[in-house]
Scaffold this motif. Structure first.
Motif, PDB file in Angstrom:
ATOM      1  N   GLY A   1       0.883  -1.112  -0.250  1.00  0.00           N
ATOM      2  CA  GLY A   1       0.061  -0.238   0.062  1.00  0.00           C
ATOM      3  C   GLY A   1       0.945   1.053  -0.207  1.00  0.00           C
ATOM      4  N   VAL A   2       2.026   1.149   0.811  1.00  0.00           N
ATOM      5  CA  VAL A   2       2.895   2.468   0.999  1.00  0.00           C
ATOM      6  C   VAL A   2       3.324   2.765  -0.711  1.00  0.00           C
ATOM      7  N   ILE A   3       3.983   1.445  -1.079  1.00  0.00           N
ATOM      8  CA  ILE A   3       4.767   1.600  -2.374  1.00  0.00           C
ATOM      9  C   ILE A   3       3.850   2.167  -3.471  1.00  0.00           C
TER      10      ILE A   3
ATOM     11  N   PRO B   1      -5.253  -1.631  -1.860  1.00  0.00           N
ATOM     12  CA  PRO B   1      -5.113  -0.339  -2.141  1.00  0.00           C
ATOM     13  C   PRO B   1      -4.107   0.567  -1.779  1.00  0.00           C
ATOM     14  N   ALA B   2      -3.825   1.458  -2.355  1.00  0.00           N
ATOM     15  CA  ALA B   2      -2.586   2.394  -2.072  1.00  0.00           C
ATOM     16  C   ALA B   2      -2.949   2.858  -0.640  1.00  0.00           C
ATOM     17  N   GLY B   3      -2.062   3.106   0.090  1.00  0.00           N
ATOM     18  CA  GLY B   3      -2.235   3.521   1.598  1.00  0.00           C
ATOM     19  C   GLY B   3      -2.287   5.189   1.651  1.00  0.00           C
ATOM     20  N   GLY B   4      -3.099   5.377   2.773  1.00  0.00           N
ATOM     21  CA  GLY B   4      -3.577   6.828   3.004  1.00  0.00           C
ATOM     22  C   GLY B   4      -2.559   7.733   3.313  1.00  0.00           C
ATOM     23  N   ALA B   5      -2.569   9.012   3.547  1.00  0.00           N
ATOM     24  CA  ALA B   5      -1.469   9.802   3.966  1.00  0.00           C
ATOM     25  C   ALA B   5      -1.100   9.402   5.367  1.00  0.00           C
ATOM     26  N   ALA B   6      -1.985   9.190   6.384  1.00  0.00           N
ATOM     27  CA  ALA B   6      -1.345   8.594   7.786  1.00  0.00           C
ATOM     28  C   ALA B   6      -0.528   7.405   7.517  1.00  0.00           C
ATOM     29  N   ASP B   7      -0.837   6.561   6.566  1.00  0.00           N
ATOM     30  CA  ASP B   7       0.204   5.300   6.310  1.00  0.00           C
ATOM     31  C   ASP B   7       1.299   5.560   5.735  1.00  0.00           C
ATOM     32  N   VAL B   8       1.377   6.636   5.010  1.00  0.00           N
ATOM     33  CA  VAL B   8       2.538   6.994   4.386  1.00  0.00           C
ATOM     34  C   VAL B   8       3.531   7.606   5.572  1.00  0.00           C
ATOM     35  N   ALA B   9       2.866   8.526   6.201  1.00  0.00           N
ATOM     36  CA  ALA B   9       3.721   9.288   7.228  1.00  0.00           C
ATOM     37  C   ALA B   9       4.399   8.359   8.382  1.00  0.00           C
ATOM     38  N   LYS B  10       3.394   7.467   8.731  1.00  0.00           N
ATOM     39  CA  LYS B  10       3.803   6.427   9.797  1.00  0.00           C
ATOM     40  C   LYS B  10       5.084   5.594   9.027  1.00  0.00           C
ATOM     41  N   PHE B  11       4.888   5.400   8.012  1.00  0.00           N
ATOM     42  CA  PHE B  11       6.152   4.308   7.371  1.00  0.00           C
ATOM     43  C   PHE B  11       7.290   5.152   7.154  1.00  0.00           C
TER      44      PHE B  11
END
Length: 424
Positions: free
Chosen positions: A20-22, A71-81
């Protein structure tokens, strides 16, 4: 983030969250495949779990079916990653922590406004902000290093930066230039440090994850194909000894990655259920016994990586293919463990050819004429199944095409017959 069915936690497989992050990073268009792979690898934290940029390409082009519905990750997922993947900058012990910068730039005793330093294999001083690509590549090929902007080279007087341009510097543009010139993404961190009220700009260049870093274009005084390395006070072409060391380190890292993967699989399957296959000879050896793909079948088959043909990426699968006529006996069959007959047909031929230069047909002719396969002084049948062995024991006639294992006496006999020197 919604979860799909794929869990992907084994070996080098990607988790749903990582996929998702990718996809989210790909969608931004701001990151190269190499850069995304580098972030994933940094977040994983162990070379044995590394993935290649080819895996990113596969996801970008929807070439891996099991990832298609994630699905693609959301903004919160990307920020956490990114909080996990981004290297530490200002934390204690980080390359730009206040303690580290104070140690990097000690004041010169009795010389106010000067630093008690010299340019080393990790420090490059510049009066103004000037990122020299050759130096960046040289730092990346060694152990990383620092640009100190606002410090005069030679005198190491602190001049400071006259404005806030460094603090507003476009790091994304620098990263793009690095990718254009070197074809990879590197760890770049920026900070400022006050010395006697003057601002010094500090840029940390991390060591490359995969070395050597090579220029892919002629630019900035560098030549395409050249490899630069940081030596005390200078950037110059890497020495043969240092290049050899980088290559050996890369091979060692690759070997450790592959070995770790195989060991993990062995532990997952259980030692008693694991075996090692020799793709050249067809032998499969494990704790439960040894197996052999019929040598008559080997020339008809090949091994291919299943699924990923565009770019090399982790955990390929081997598929056994070939046009083989139907037969009652299984293709892969049990081979007796015969201490007295350790050589397969392939190994026998290699030994004989090395000693005599003879062709395979010539050796086969001697084996047939002298009936060596049925002579226990030289060979022992490696039956595909118990029924073939029982039939042979009753009739004394082996099934057509039965494979044999050979001993050292067979090598000596064939070498003598084919006109080679006696092997001692």
């Amino acid at each position: 983030m919604a979860k799909a069915a794929v869990k992907g936690t084994k070996g080098n497989s990607l988790t749903d969250a990582e996929v998702g992050v990718i996809k989210a990073l790909i969608a931004t268009g701001q990151h190269s495949n190499q850069e995304i792979a580098g972030l994933i690898n940094r977040a994983r934290g162990a070379p044995a779990k590394d993935i290649s940029s080819g895996r990113i390409s596969n996801i970008k082009n929807d070439q891996i079916k099991k990832y298609a519905n994630i699905p693609a990750g959301g903004a919160a997922d990307v920020a956490k990653f990114m909080a996990k993947a981004a290297p530490p900058a200002l934390v204690d012990g980080g390359p730009l922590s206040p303690a580290r910068l104070a140690k990097l730039m000690p004041p010169k005793p009795g010389g106010p406004g000067s630093l008690a330093i010299t340019e080393t294999d990790q420090v490059e001083c510049k009066k103004s902000v000037n990122f020299v690509m050759k130096t960046i590549a040289a730092f990346a090929n060694n152990k990383g290093g620092y640009f100190l902007f606002g410090v005069e080279n030679g005198t190491f007087n602190v001049l400071g930066l006259p404005d806030d341009k460094f603090e507003k510097f476009d790091l994304n543009k620098l990263n793009q230039n690095i990718r254009d010139q070197l074809g990879i993404g590197l760890e770049i961190q920026l900070a400022t440090h006050l010395i006697d009220g003057k601002t010094v700009g500090v840029a940390y260049i991390g060591p490359a994850h995969t070395k050597p870093v090579i220029f892919i274009h002629n630019a900035d005084g560098a030549t395409q194909g050249h490899i630069y390395y940081r030596y005390p006070g200078e950037d110059r072409l890497i020495s043969p000894a240092d290049l050899q060391r980088l290559i050996e380190q890369r091979l060692q890292q690759l070997s450790q990655t592959i070995l770790s993967k195989h060991l993990a699989n062995i532990m997952r399957f259980g030692i008693e259920n694991a075996a090692v296959m020799n793709l050249a000879s067809g032998e499969i050896d494990g704790k439960a016994g040894s197996f052999l793909i019929d040598e008559a079948l080997l020339p008809q088959i090949s091994f291919v990586k299943d699924g990923e043909f565009v770019e090399r990426s982790g955990a390929p699968t081997l598929k056994l293919i070939g046009e083989v006529a139907p037969m009652a006996a299984p293709i892969v069959a049990v081979k007796e463990v015969l201490e007295g007959y350790p050589l397969t047909y392939t190994e026998l031929f290699r030994r004989v050819r090395k000693a005599t230069g003879a062709k395979q047909g010539a050796m086969d002719a001697v084996i047939k004429a002298e009936k060596m396969k049925a002579n226990k002084a030289f060979a022992h049948y490696a039956f595909r199944n118990n029924a073939d062995r029982v039939a042979y024991e009753k009739t004394g006639v082996a099934k057509k095409g039965a494979a044999s294992n050979y001993n050292e006496a067979a090598v000596q006999f064939l070498v003598e017959k084919l006109g080679g020197p006696l092997i001692i």
